[in-house]
Enzyme design. Structure first.
Site, mmCIF file in Angstrom:
data_model
loop_
_atom_site.group_PDB
_atom_site.id
_atom_site.type_symbol
_atom_site.label_atom_id
_atom_site.label_comp_id
_atom_site.label_asym_id
_atom_site.label_seq_id
_atom_site.Cartn_x
_atom_site.Cartn_y
_atom_site.Cartn_z
ATOM 1 N N PRO A 282 1.460 -1.004 -0.053
ATOM 2 C CA PRO A 282 0.218 0.008 0.265
ATOM 3 C C PRO A 282 1.182 1.343 -0.024
ATOM 4 O O PRO A 282 2.104 0.937 0.141
ATOM 5 C CB PRO A 282 -0.374 -0.641 0.777
ATOM 6 C CG PRO A 282 -0.211 -1.337 2.068
ATOM 7 C CD PRO A 282 0.909 -1.735 0.937
ATOM 8 N N VAL A 283 0.238 1.831 -0.303
ATOM 9 C CA VAL A 283 1.203 3.784 -0.748
ATOM 10 C C VAL A 283 0.693 4.476 0.481
ATOM 11 O O VAL A 283 -0.133 4.023 0.870
ATOM 12 C CB VAL A 283 0.789 4.618 -1.362
ATOM 13 C CG1 VAL A 283 1.260 5.854 -2.034
ATOM 14 C CG2 VAL A 283 0.145 3.692 -3.024
ATOM 15 N N GLY A 284 2.377 5.699 0.689
ATOM 16 C CA GLY A 284 2.024 6.419 1.559
ATOM 17 C C GLY A 284 2.461 5.666 3.438
ATOM 18 O O GLY A 284 1.455 6.632 3.951
ATOM 19 N N GLY B 8 4.365 3.618 5.167
ATOM 20 C CA GLY B 8 5.543 3.727 6.075
ATOM 21 C C GLY B 8 6.201 2.458 5.560
ATOM 22 O O GLY B 8 7.178 2.327 5.656
ATOM 23 N N ASP C 1 15.260 5.140 2.498
ATOM 24 C CA ASP C 1 14.627 4.085 1.557
ATOM 25 C C ASP C 1 15.318 3.512 0.387
ATOM 26 O O ASP C 1 14.912 2.213 0.265
ATOM 27 C CB ASP C 1 13.260 4.676 0.783
ATOM 28 C CG ASP C 1 12.271 5.229 2.334
ATOM 29 O OD1 ASP C 1 12.151 4.829 3.403
ATOM 30 O OD2 ASP C 1 10.922 5.178 2.346
ATOM 31 N N GLY D 209 8.445 2.326 2.254
ATOM 32 C CA GLY D 209 8.034 2.877 1.242
ATOM 33 C C GLY D 209 8.311 2.519 -0.321
ATOM 34 O O GLY D 209 8.842 2.401 -0.979
ATOM 35 N N SER D 210 6.540 2.716 -0.876
ATOM 36 C CA SER D 210 6.358 2.312 -1.669
ATOM 37 C C SER D 210 6.730 3.270 -2.966
ATOM 38 O O SER D 210 7.169 2.969 -3.661
ATOM 39 C CB SER D 210 4.734 2.113 -1.659
ATOM 40 O OG SER D 210 4.224 3.759 -1.538
ATOM 41 N N SER D 211 7.408 4.685 -2.438
ATOM 42 C CA SER D 211 7.477 5.309 -3.195
ATOM 43 C C SER D 211 9.042 5.604 -4.034
ATOM 44 O O SER D 211 9.293 5.602 -5.140
ATOM 45 C CB SER D 211 7.230 6.605 -3.166
ATOM 46 O OG SER D 211 8.151 7.236 -2.403
ATOM 47 N N ALA D 212 10.180 4.560 -3.139
ATOM 48 C CA ALA D 212 11.526 4.647 -3.449
ATOM 49 C C ALA D 212 11.311 3.182 -4.647
ATOM 50 O O ALA D 212 11.669 3.205 -5.331
ATOM 51 C CB ALA D 212 12.383 3.983 -2.248
HETATM 52 C C1 MEV Z 1 10.344 8.048 5.407
HETATM 53 O O1 MEV Z 1 10.304 6.731 5.232
HETATM 54 C C2 MEV Z 1 12.161 7.479 6.618
HETATM 55 C C3 MEV Z 1 11.788 9.318 7.222
HETATM 56 O O2 MEV Z 1 13.517 9.530 7.986
HETATM 57 C C4 MEV Z 1 12.396 10.600 6.117
HETATM 58 C C5 MEV Z 1 13.846 10.349 5.702
HETATM 59 O O3 MEV Z 1 14.218 9.159 5.870
HETATM 60 O O4 MEV Z 1 13.826 10.407 4.182
HETATM 61 C C6 MEV Z 1 10.381 9.758 7.740
#
Ligand code: MEV
Length: 311
Positions: free
Chosen positions: A102-104, A106, A150, A108-111
């Site tokens: 799932p997106v958003g 935590g 990420d 890491g979907s965008s990476a």
């Molecule tokens: C996001 O997955 C992790 C954060 O620490 C942001 C980052 O490291 O770029 C919140």
């Protein structure tokens, strides 16, 4: 284009930050695990003179369909535009991305999406050496000032100690296999907004936030040793400390705290939020198996899954 390929594929991993989110943005150490799934991309030489992107869920439902023309447009198209700009060929591409997480929330979907896409485009254009820069450009669209953690997990996989102090330090953590339970406790949240929230608290409370970031970084460093030694009760205790600091940084929510509490009551050795917070995922340490925690979460209305890292 410097080669004759007309279609190319790439994949990238989702991630789970075990220790150190947010503090890692301020140069403190963190520990991250690449997950076995993430994103898959297929890049094809475009039939028209503009690029397109189609985003699908794991069950093949189309979640978004965009023509990529405006570099300042909405983030999905803008991130693909940023990726294409990093390659010399700059020819139009039709991109099909399947997201397996799932997106958003935590994970890491965008990476994962950026790595999958940049790898596919890099192969299509015969420019694989541009992949890392292309991923970074895409992550800047979504995150503003990404730490790079990420991107590293999406690219490398495995369990990794990461720090971006004056220079980036990354080393694999050799740990025995470890079972974790993961659930989505709250709705999706914007990483950029949560990073901004911590930055605002740091502007107001300066040194106090510096102490918290230092505490988180020391926790990540100590946890790296405990993970190597397979000292799970210590890893669990360090997760509790890390989660407490994330609460103090202002990125937890009532639902996240409740899911952590439920996991501990069901026998987890520790539980904490993972990623940017503000919603999204929680994980629990369940070295003897995740069934009881997953059942307790299910009873409370949270769907979860089991994942094994290390080993
Ligand atoms: C996001 O997955 C992790 C954060 O620490 C942001 C980052 O490291 O770029 C919140």
């Amino acid at each position: 284009m410097s080669n004759s390929v007309s279609e190319a594929r790439g994949s990238g991993r989702a991630k789970l930050i075990l220790f150190g989110e947010h503090a890692v943005v301020y140069g403190k150490p963190a520990v991250v695990a690449g997950l076995p799934r993430g994103a898959r991309s297929v890049a094809r030489t475009a039939g028209a003179d503009t690029s397109t992107i189609t985003l699908r869920s794991a069950d093949d439902e189309v979640m978004a369909d965009r023509v990529v023309s405006d570099p300042n447009g909405e983030p999905l198209a803008a991130s693909f535009h940023a990726i294409l700009q990093q390659f010399d060929a700059r020819a139009p591409v039709d991109l099909d991305v399947t997201l397996e997480v799932p997106v958003g929330v935590g994970l890491g979907s965008s990476a994962a999406m950026a790595v999958a896409t940049a790898r596919a485009v890099g192969e299509l254009f015969g420019e694989p050496d541009r992949v890392d820069d292309a991923v970074r450009a895409s992550e800047e669209v979504f995150h503003g000032n990404p730490s790079g953690i990420d991107q590293l997990a999406a690219t490398e996989g495995g369990l990794i100690f990461f720090s971006r102090g004056e220079r980036i330090e990354a080393a694999p953590v050799e740990a025995p296999p470890l079972t974790l339970a993961v659930c989505q406790a709250g709705p999706a949240a914007s990483t950029a907004e949560m990073v901004g929230k911590v930055a605002a608290r740091k502007r107001r409370e300066g040194q106090l936030v510096d102490y918290l970031n230092m505490l988180v970084g020391d926790t990540a460093r100590t946890a790296t040793e405990a993970l190597r030694e397979g000292d799970w009760s210590r890893v669990g205790e360090l997760m509790e400390i890390n989660h407490g600091a994330l609460c103090a940084l202002g990125v937890s929510t009532a639902a996240i705290d409740a899911a952590c509490h439920t996991a501990r009551q069901a026998g987890a050795l520790g539980a904490k939020l993972t990623g940017a917070g503000g919603g999204g995922c929680v994980f629990a340490l369940t070295p003897d198996g995740a069934d009881e925690v997953l059942a307790a979460w299910k009873k409370a209305g949270w769907e979860g899954f089991e994942v094994t890292i290390g080993g």
